[in-house]
Design a protein around this motif. Structure first.
Motif, PDB file in Angstrom:
ATOM      1  N   ILE A  78       5.353  -5.175 -13.199  1.00 56.43           N
ATOM      2  CA  ILE A  78       4.371  -4.973 -14.266  1.00 56.43           C
ATOM      3  C   ILE A  78       3.263  -4.031 -13.783  1.00 56.43           C
ATOM      4  N   GLY A  79       3.048  -2.965 -14.582  1.00 55.80           N
ATOM      5  CA  GLY A  79       2.084  -1.924 -14.224  1.00 55.80           C
ATOM      6  C   GLY A  79       2.758  -0.663 -13.716  1.00 55.80           C
ATOM      7  N   PHE A  80       4.091  -0.688 -13.580  1.00 54.26           N
ATOM      8  CA  PHE A  80       4.858   0.451 -13.066  1.00 54.26           C
ATOM      9  C   PHE A  80       6.073   0.729 -13.947  1.00 54.26           C
ATOM     10  N   ASP A  81       6.567   1.944 -13.866  1.00 57.43           N
ATOM     11  CA  ASP A  81       7.815   2.354 -14.523  1.00 57.43           C
ATOM     12  C   ASP A  81       7.881   1.871 -15.976  1.00 57.43           C
ATOM     13  N   ASN A  82       8.870   1.037 -16.321  1.00 59.64           N
ATOM     14  CA  ASN A  82       9.038   0.571 -17.706  1.00 59.64           C
ATOM     15  C   ASN A  82       7.845  -0.230 -18.211  1.00 59.64           C
ATOM     16  N   TRP A  83       7.020  -0.712 -17.317  1.00 59.23           N
ATOM     17  CA  TRP A  83       5.874  -1.552 -17.679  1.00 59.23           C
ATOM     18  C   TRP A  83       4.544  -0.874 -17.350  1.00 59.23           C
ATOM     19  N   SER A 137       0.830  -1.218   0.000  1.00 61.26           N
ATOM     20  CA  SER A 137       0.000   0.000   0.000  1.00 61.26           C
ATOM     21  C   SER A 137       0.860   1.262   0.000  1.00 61.26           C
ATOM     22  N   GLN A 138       2.080   1.187   0.514  1.00 58.77           N
ATOM     23  CA  GLN A 138       2.987   2.342   0.477  1.00 58.77           C
ATOM     24  C   GLN A 138       3.426   2.676  -0.950  1.00 58.77           C
ATOM     25  N   TYR A 139       3.256   1.735  -1.868  1.00 63.90           N
ATOM     26  CA  TYR A 139       3.575   1.941  -3.289  1.00 63.90           C
ATOM     27  C   TYR A 139       2.295   2.122  -4.112  1.00 63.90           C
ATOM     28  N   HIS A 140       1.201   2.433  -3.431  1.00 59.90           N
ATOM     29  CA  HIS A 140      -0.103   2.645  -4.063  1.00 59.90           C
ATOM     30  C   HIS A 140      -0.592   1.380  -4.767  1.00 59.90           C
ATOM     31  N   ILE A 141      -0.286   0.240  -4.173  1.00 63.63           N
ATOM     32  CA  ILE A 141      -0.787  -1.050  -4.652  1.00 63.63           C
ATOM     33  C   ILE A 141      -1.894  -1.469  -3.687  1.00 63.63           C
ATOM     34  N   GLU A 142      -3.094  -1.561  -4.224  1.00 61.15           N
ATOM     35  CA  GLU A 142      -4.250  -1.945  -3.410  1.00 61.15           C
ATOM     36  C   GLU A 142      -4.376  -3.464  -3.359  1.00 61.15           C
ATOM     37  N   ASN A 143      -4.792  -3.980  -2.205  1.00 60.73           N
ATOM     38  CA  ASN A 143      -4.999  -5.420  -2.019  1.00 60.73           C
ATOM     39  C   ASN A 143      -3.771  -6.251  -2.387  1.00 60.73           C
ATOM     40  N   GLY A 144      -2.589  -5.746  -2.067  1.00 60.75           N
ATOM     41  CA  GLY A 144      -1.358  -6.487  -2.343  1.00 60.75           C
ATOM     42  C   GLY A 144      -1.351  -7.820  -1.614  1.00 60.75           C
ATOM     43  N   ASN A 167      -3.639  -1.139  -9.119  1.00 61.75           N
ATOM     44  CA  ASN A 167      -3.237   0.255  -8.993  1.00 61.75           C
ATOM     45  C   ASN A 167      -4.475   1.132  -8.806  1.00 61.75           C
ATOM     46  N   ALA A 168      -4.283   2.443  -8.778  1.00 61.72           N
ATOM     47  CA  ALA A 168      -5.389   3.375  -8.520  1.00 61.72           C
ATOM     48  C   ALA A 168      -6.459   3.327  -9.614  1.00 61.72           C
ATOM     49  N   GLN A 169      -6.096   2.899 -10.818  1.00 63.02           N
ATOM     50  CA  GLN A 169      -7.052   2.782 -11.922  1.00 63.02           C
ATOM     51  C   GLN A 169      -7.709   1.397 -11.942  1.00 63.02           C
ATOM     52  N   ASP A 170      -7.440   0.590 -10.921  1.00 65.91           N
ATOM     53  CA  ASP A 170      -7.987  -0.758 -10.782  1.00 65.91           C
ATOM     54  C   ASP A 170      -7.430  -1.731 -11.825  1.00 65.91           C
ATOM     55  N   ASP A 171      -6.230  -1.453 -12.326  1.00 68.69           N
ATOM     56  CA  ASP A 171      -5.544  -2.362 -13.239  1.00 68.69           C
ATOM     57  C   ASP A 171      -4.715  -3.350 -12.420  1.00 68.69           C
ATOM     58  N   ALA A 172      -4.633  -4.580 -12.891  1.00 70.51           N
ATOM     59  CA  ALA A 172      -3.833  -5.595 -12.207  1.00 70.51           C
ATOM     60  C   ALA A 172      -2.347  -5.269 -12.355  1.00 70.51           C
ATOM     61  N   VAL A 173      -1.635  -5.305 -11.236  1.00 72.38           N
ATOM     62  CA  VAL A 173      -0.194  -5.046 -11.226  1.00 72.38           C
ATOM     63  C   VAL A 173       0.515  -6.171 -10.479  1.00 72.38           C
ATOM     64  N   GLU A 202       1.343  -1.668 -19.264  1.00 76.13           N
ATOM     65  CA  GLU A 202       0.884  -3.051 -19.256  1.00 76.13           C
ATOM     66  C   GLU A 202       0.171  -3.376 -17.948  1.00 76.13           C
ATOM     67  N   THR A 203      -0.685  -4.365 -18.006  1.00 75.91           N
ATOM     68  CA  THR A 203      -1.287  -4.905 -16.791  1.00 75.91           C
ATOM     69  C   THR A 203      -0.742  -6.313 -16.606  1.00 75.91           C
ATOM     70  N   CYS A 204      -0.760  -6.765 -15.385  1.00 77.99           N
ATOM     71  CA  CYS A 204      -0.203  -8.073 -15.067  1.00 77.99           C
ATOM     72  C   CYS A 204      -1.291  -9.140 -15.173  1.00 77.99           C
ATOM     73  N   ALA A 205      -1.055 -10.110 -16.056  1.00 74.25           N
ATOM     74  CA  ALA A 205      -2.004 -11.214 -16.224  1.00 74.25           C
ATOM     75  C   ALA A 205      -1.589 -12.433 -15.415  1.00 74.25           C
ATOM     76  N   GLY A 206      -0.411 -12.364 -14.788  1.00 72.47           N
ATOM     77  CA  GLY A 206       0.005 -13.472 -13.941  1.00 72.47           C
ATOM     78  C   GLY A 206       1.501 -13.658 -13.874  1.00 72.47           C
ATOM     79  N   THR A 207       1.925 -14.321 -12.816  1.00 70.09           N
ATOM     80  CA  THR A 207       3.325 -14.692 -12.639  1.00 70.09           C
ATOM     81  C   THR A 207       3.471 -16.119 -13.128  1.00 70.09           C
ATOM     82  N   LYS A 208       4.341 -16.319 -14.118  1.00 70.22           N
ATOM     83  CA  LYS A 208       4.512 -17.645 -14.719  1.00 70.22           C
ATOM     84  C   LYS A 208       5.600 -18.464 -14.038  1.00 70.22           C
TER      85      LYS A 208
END
Length: 190
Positions: free
Chosen positions: A106-111, A47-54, A81-87, A114-120
């Motif tokens: 994924i969802g920050f900085d260089n990415w 939450s300190q990085y503005h990630i909701e429901n981490g 994130n704040a726009q409700d995109d998966a990160v 993009e939204t995160c669809a999953g960790t493979k």
């Protein structure tokens, strides 16, 4: 015909070769861990990085060990994130139950587009003699126009236990579309 002294020399050479090979195989290993003790601290730290429901990603959390020494716990995380995109992000702990570092991916900085669809996958990319280990995370990422496989490379200083994003290596091989750790390792060795 073999002379008695030759046996000693051969035994010595064999022993040196055996001991040398042991140091080559002494490396960093990952062992799955229970993330339950980290759930609240990951939620709070994210939450300190503005990630909701981490929260931790199921089956993508590992104890990182080198030569029998526990270096820390590597936990793949997800949230919104704040726009409700998966990160996605990475949480790092020295193993005491508290999160020392969050690395947004994924969802920050260089990415950020993009939204995160999953960790493979999570794994050891390389372990060198200089006290550094390269860890990798392979993600499925999405943008409005495409689905991609993105890799993020991190560097772990084995003497200090500090985990950091290896930005230059990530830029070099992270967007090459490696679907597996073996493919990513081959790109790393090029």
């Amino acid at each position: 015909m073999t002379m008695p002294g030759e046996y000693k020399v051969r035994a010595f050479i064999f022993t040196v070769a055996l001991l040398s090979s042991c140091s080559v195989f002494a490396n960093v290993t990952l062992k799955p861990i229970n993330v339950r003790p980290y759930e609240k601290t990951i939620y709070d730290a994210a939450s300190q990085y503005h990630i909701e429901n981490g929260s931790p990603v199921d089956k993508q959390a590992f104890s990182v060990n080198s030569d029998g020494k526990h270096l820390g716990d590597f936990i793949a995380g997800q949230g919104f994130n704040a726009q409700d995109d998966a990160v996605c992000f990475i949480a790092w702990s020295d193993g005491n139950g508290k999160i020392q570092r969050i690395v947004p991916t994924i969802g920050f900085d260089n990415w950020e587009a993009e939204t995160c669809a999953g960790t493979k996958a999570v794994g050891v990319l390389a372990d060198d003699d200089k006290g550094s280990t390269k860890l990798a995370v392979i993600y499925s990422a999405q943008s409005p126009n495409a689905i991609a496989t993105e890799s993020v490379i991190l560097s772990l200083d084995k003497s200090t236990g500090v985990l950091s994003l290896d930005d230059s290596l990530t830029k070099k091989i992270g967007s090459q579309g490696a679907e597996t750790l073996n493919t990513l390792k081959a790109l790393y060795r090029k």
